[in-house]
Write a protein that holds these residues in place. Structure first.
Motif, PDB file in Angstrom:
ATOM      1  N   CYS A   1       0.830  -1.208   0.000  1.00  0.00           N
ATOM      2  CA  CYS A   1       0.000   0.000   0.000  1.00  0.00           C
ATOM      3  C   CYS A   1       0.865   1.258   0.000  1.00  0.00           C
ATOM      4  CB  CYS A   1      -0.936  -0.009   1.202  1.00  0.00           C
ATOM      5  SG  CYS A   1      -2.052   1.401   1.278  1.00  0.00           S
TER       6      CYS A   1
ATOM      7  N   ALA B   1      -0.533   3.801   6.085  1.00  0.00           N
ATOM      8  CA  ALA B   1      -0.524   2.555   5.302  1.00  0.00           C
ATOM      9  C   ALA B   1       0.162   1.473   6.122  1.00  0.00           C
ATOM     10  CB  ALA B   1       0.202   2.782   3.978  1.00  0.00           C
TER      11      ALA B   1
ATOM     12  N   GLY C   1      -5.290   0.446   2.632  1.00  0.00           N
ATOM     13  CA  GLY C   1      -4.828  -0.901   2.921  1.00  0.00           C
ATOM     14  C   GLY C   1      -5.375  -1.387   4.246  1.00  0.00           C
TER      15      GLY C   1
ATOM     16  N   ALA D   1      -5.155  -2.716  -0.529  1.00  0.00           N
ATOM     17  CA  ALA D   1      -3.841  -2.063  -0.476  1.00  0.00           C
ATOM     18  C   ALA D   1      -3.562  -1.257  -1.735  1.00  0.00           C
ATOM     19  CB  ALA D   1      -2.755  -3.110  -0.262  1.00  0.00           C
TER      20      ALA D   1
END
Length: 478
Positions: free
Chosen positions: A38, A215, A434, A457
């Motif tokens: 991600c 992320a 994600g 992601a």
């Protein structure tokens, strides 16, 4: 003023602090926390848009759950899919498959957004960053109505990560490893100002930003959070990355963000034990079976490998045996993860049903009846039909159920901005994608459609990058 939160499961302290402004060593357009699939994809899309960014990664080498996965990404309408002759797929068809698997309990707007974004995302990675996708068109994964699973030629998550890292390096995007983000700074209007992160020498540095993207994955590696939200998996093997410590959720709670679908997760009913590897579910889809210590099948294997984790764990000893024959062995050996497990001694060859019974430790007559039942043209009691039986010699791999990846997290809009709990409004410049964000698997294990993790992601990264770029440009104009 600060809001601190930590995990009794051992996660590092996470806190949110407030100030009108911060003193930072440097300022960059976008800070991305986490350098898995991600984070790396977000960085590449930002680079394409001419936006500066930096990736902060807690580990010495980026890997995350992606490197431990098979690395398969479902997407409709890609150039790769068309090149393989699949021309009747669409985002709408894909979205329908996602919702069918989730029994309609996945977030509708996010399902549509991901289904529409993932094809352009994979094409962009191929055309601009050298990601050479192949399409897995020999079989359909559970719940997919078309061949749409993309992968690197090596068919591993490690190869996917290597390709993304090479692209990030070629684009000149900075990645700071061993940078553990502990503090998120916000002003009193909930605008992200920057982050503070700790380096291996114990020194803390502060980095300012115009937009912040989380992320940093889910909470499967946080035992306390798993016990709270996924009690049926509290004692299960965790097959994901230990860095999935719930950081995004902990920050979100401190910030007053809304959470969603914390009961959703990806299990896997084919975690090879004791070697510790994923065995491809393709073998089950093409005629393989799972047999318990009593010599019996216990579920319809074609419904999905995620819910199979719970089924396997409910068997005597919490284990089962994946049983298949020579043609299916050839299929299994086309997947590197299986080859690694075989090399580690996981595969048992049994010349007769009696030898297979001895391997499993079950009653030979019970097992013989199970194997003979596979040759019936009628549906099994669980509804599954077999195109053929299994022929000796038989092959067997001992497996258990595992927790691989959580699917709940921060609630986000389709632009990937995090939403407030109090009124559902979007925070100005905090994004999550994600595993940090609530996904499209609903709130239960059976809602996971194969590939949903990497779908979230990569599609989430594509959408987050577009939003972050727009926020930075807007700020530059004011």
């Amino acid at each position: 003023m600060s809001a601190k939160t930590g995990s009794p499961g051992g996660a590092p302290l996470r806190q949110v602090r407030r100030a009108a402004r911060i003193e930072a060593e440097a300022h960059i357009d976008v800070v991305i926390v986490g350098a898995g699939a991600c984070g790396l994809t977000t960085a590449l899309m930002l680079a394409d848009a001419g936006i500066d960014c930096v990736l902060l990664e807690r580990d010495a080498q980026p890997s995350g759950s992606t490197a431990l996965s098979s690395g398969f990404i479902p997407a409709p309408g890609t150039r790769t899919q068309r090149d393989h002759g699949v021309t009747d797929d669409s985002p709408a068809r894909f979205a329908a498959d996602i919702q069918a698997k989730a029994h309609g309990r996945a977030a509708p707007a996010l399902v549509r957004a991901y289904a529409e974004a993932i094809g352009p995302a994979l094409d962009a990675l191929a055309q601009r960053h050298g990601m050479d996708w192949v399409l897995l068109d020999g079989f359909l994964y559970p719940g997919h109505s078309r061949h749409r699973m993309h992968a690197m030629a090596q068919k591993t998550g490690a190869a996917l990560m290597a390709g993304l890292q090479a692209a990030v390096e070629a684009a000149g995007i900075p990645v700071l490893t061993q940078a553990v983000v502990q503090t998120l700074w916000f002003d009193h209007d909930d605008r992200a100002l920057g982050v503070a992160y700790r380096r291996p020498d114990g020194v803390t540095a502060t980095l300012g930003c115009g937009a912040l993207v989380l992320a940093c994955n889910g909470f499967g590696g946080n035992p306390a959070m798993v016990r709270t939200w996924l009690p049926e998996m509290a004692e299960a093997t965790f097959g994901g990355h230990v860095g999935n410590d719930g950081s995004a959720i902990l920050w979100g709670e401190a910030l007053g963000a809304r959470l969603r679908d914390l009961g959703g997760y990806q299990g896997h009913g084919s975690w090879v034990t004791p070697q510790g590897a994923l065995m491809s579910w393709a073998v089950m889809m093409e005629g393989g079976v799972q047999i318990n210590a009593e010599g019996r099948r216990f579920h319809d294997e074609t419904l999905g490998y995620s819910e199979a984790a719970v089924r396997v764990l409910a068997q005597p000893g919490g284990v089962a045996w994946n049983v298949f024959d020579t043609p299916l062995l050839a299929l299994a050996r086309s997947f590197p993860d299986f080859c690694d497990a075989e090399a580690a001694g996981a595969l048992r060859r049994c010349e007769t049903a009696q030898a297979l019974a001895a391997c499993i430790g079950c009653d030979p007559a019970t097992l013989q009846a199970t194997l003979e039942g596979l040759r019936s043209t009628a549906a099994q009691p669980d509804g599954r039909r077999f195109p053929r039986g299994l022929d000796a010699p038989y092959f067997a791999v001992k497996v258990t159920g595992a927790l691989f990846h959580t699917q709940g997290g921060l609630d986000v809009g389709t632009d990937m901005r995090v939403l407030r709990a109090v009124d559902g409004a979007a925070l100005p410049n905090l994004l999550a994608a994600g595993g940090a964000a609530g996904g499209v698997s609903g709130d239960a294990v059976w809602g996971y459609l194969s590939g949903n993790g990497l779908l979230s992601a990569v599609a989430g990264a594509y959408l987050a990058a577009a939003t972050a770029a727009a926020l930075v440009r807007q700020k530059d104009m004011t």
